[in-house]
Scaffold this motif. Sequence first.
Motif, PDB file in Angstrom:
ATOM      1  N   GLY A  45      16.404  54.436  53.360  1.00 45.81           N
ATOM      2  CA  GLY A  45      17.629  54.872  52.670  1.00 45.81           C
ATOM      3  C   GLY A  45      17.371  56.189  51.960  1.00 45.81           C
ATOM      4  O   GLY A  45      16.130  56.434  52.056  1.00 45.81           O
ATOM      5  N   LEU A  48      19.480  60.434  56.238  1.00 45.24           N
ATOM      6  CA  LEU A  48      20.112  59.169  56.613  1.00 45.24           C
ATOM      7  C   LEU A  48      19.106  58.550  57.606  1.00 45.24           C
ATOM      8  O   LEU A  48      19.208  57.523  58.131  1.00 45.24           O
ATOM      9  N   ARG A  77      28.171  58.136  60.285  1.00 47.55           N
ATOM     10  CA  ARG A  77      26.508  57.864  60.198  1.00 47.55           C
ATOM     11  C   ARG A  77      26.058  57.054  59.094  1.00 47.55           C
ATOM     12  O   ARG A  77      25.023  56.385  58.909  1.00 47.55           O
ATOM     13  N   ARG A 116      14.240  55.214  57.295  1.00 47.42           N
ATOM     14  CA  ARG A 116      14.315  53.667  56.878  1.00 47.42           C
ATOM     15  C   ARG A 116      14.379  53.231  55.570  1.00 47.42           C
ATOM     16  O   ARG A 116      14.709  52.267  55.583  1.00 47.42           O
ATOM     17  N   HIS A 162      23.194  52.475  57.785  1.00 43.07           N
ATOM     18  CA  HIS A 162      22.189  53.258  56.922  1.00 43.07           C
ATOM     19  C   HIS A 162      22.474  53.085  55.346  1.00 43.07           C
ATOM     20  O   HIS A 162      23.719  52.578  55.147  1.00 43.07           O
TER      21      HIS A 162
END
Length: 287
Positions: free
Chosen positions: A33, A28, A58, A31, A62
């Motif tokens: 994904g 996660l 989290r 950047r 994300h």
Amino acid sequence: MSARGDPHLAVKREVLVRYLDAWTPVALGSRRGATYVESGHNDFVADAFQVFGESADRLDGHHLEMVIVGAPDSVVGEPPAGLVVRWVADPEDVTVVGPALVHLDVVEGGGLAEADGWRLVTSLAQGKAREVLLTLATAGPDYRGRLRAMGLGCSVAVELVADDGRAQLLVFATGDSKHLAIFKNELWAADEFAGIRYRDPGDAEQTLVDISLTPQLLPLRRVLLAELARRGSCPVAELQQYTLLETIYRPADAVGALTADASAGAITREPPKGRLTPRTVVAHREG
């Protein structure tokens, strides 16, 4: 025996959950994904939903996508909020973004043939931070070579052997040696009372080893003595790396094995006293 009563399934579920717990927060952080691909028994899907649900805080902000290979009605449980779930009937249509963990069990559930599984792994491994966890019926010809050719140069294969002798091969592969070390830690932390013992397919003696945080080290001692005989002498750190990349054991286990060999007089060491450290030089004792 039903799948739910099969000790193989119990161990595989626990190992998967343990590694997903470690993989998710790292993935996660990307950047781009991250993607988790699942093809196997329904319980694996439910377990993944639970792990990702426990990481709900989290997931916010994300992108984590779970790709399930198979029919939508095969899914059990509800996906947690924030997890993007995509069902793909044809393995040829599976695509991933960012870091990816691909879990394929061609033995139990999922309906994916081994040849299709390898094709899927080949297509998805070509990218940064890609990892695979496979369950196969048996060790195929040069499967580690196939994985290295895909860029997954750090791997471990361990046979899961039930009390009745039935065995399945669990294979984990990554391009990151640190992630391999993490996986091995989770592998040995699994429930030792699940009716499964481990066996290294590369062990000539085919020794069965109980699952334990402090496992039997005799197979590793044999392997390291043979490797040390080939090298003559080397720092302990080199044998720890060899242990990580070439056996089912962890680098820390190499210290225990070499300590036992030194006490038995099978190897020499420099300096001759004190605890073994990565910088200690060990040598094969002739005669």
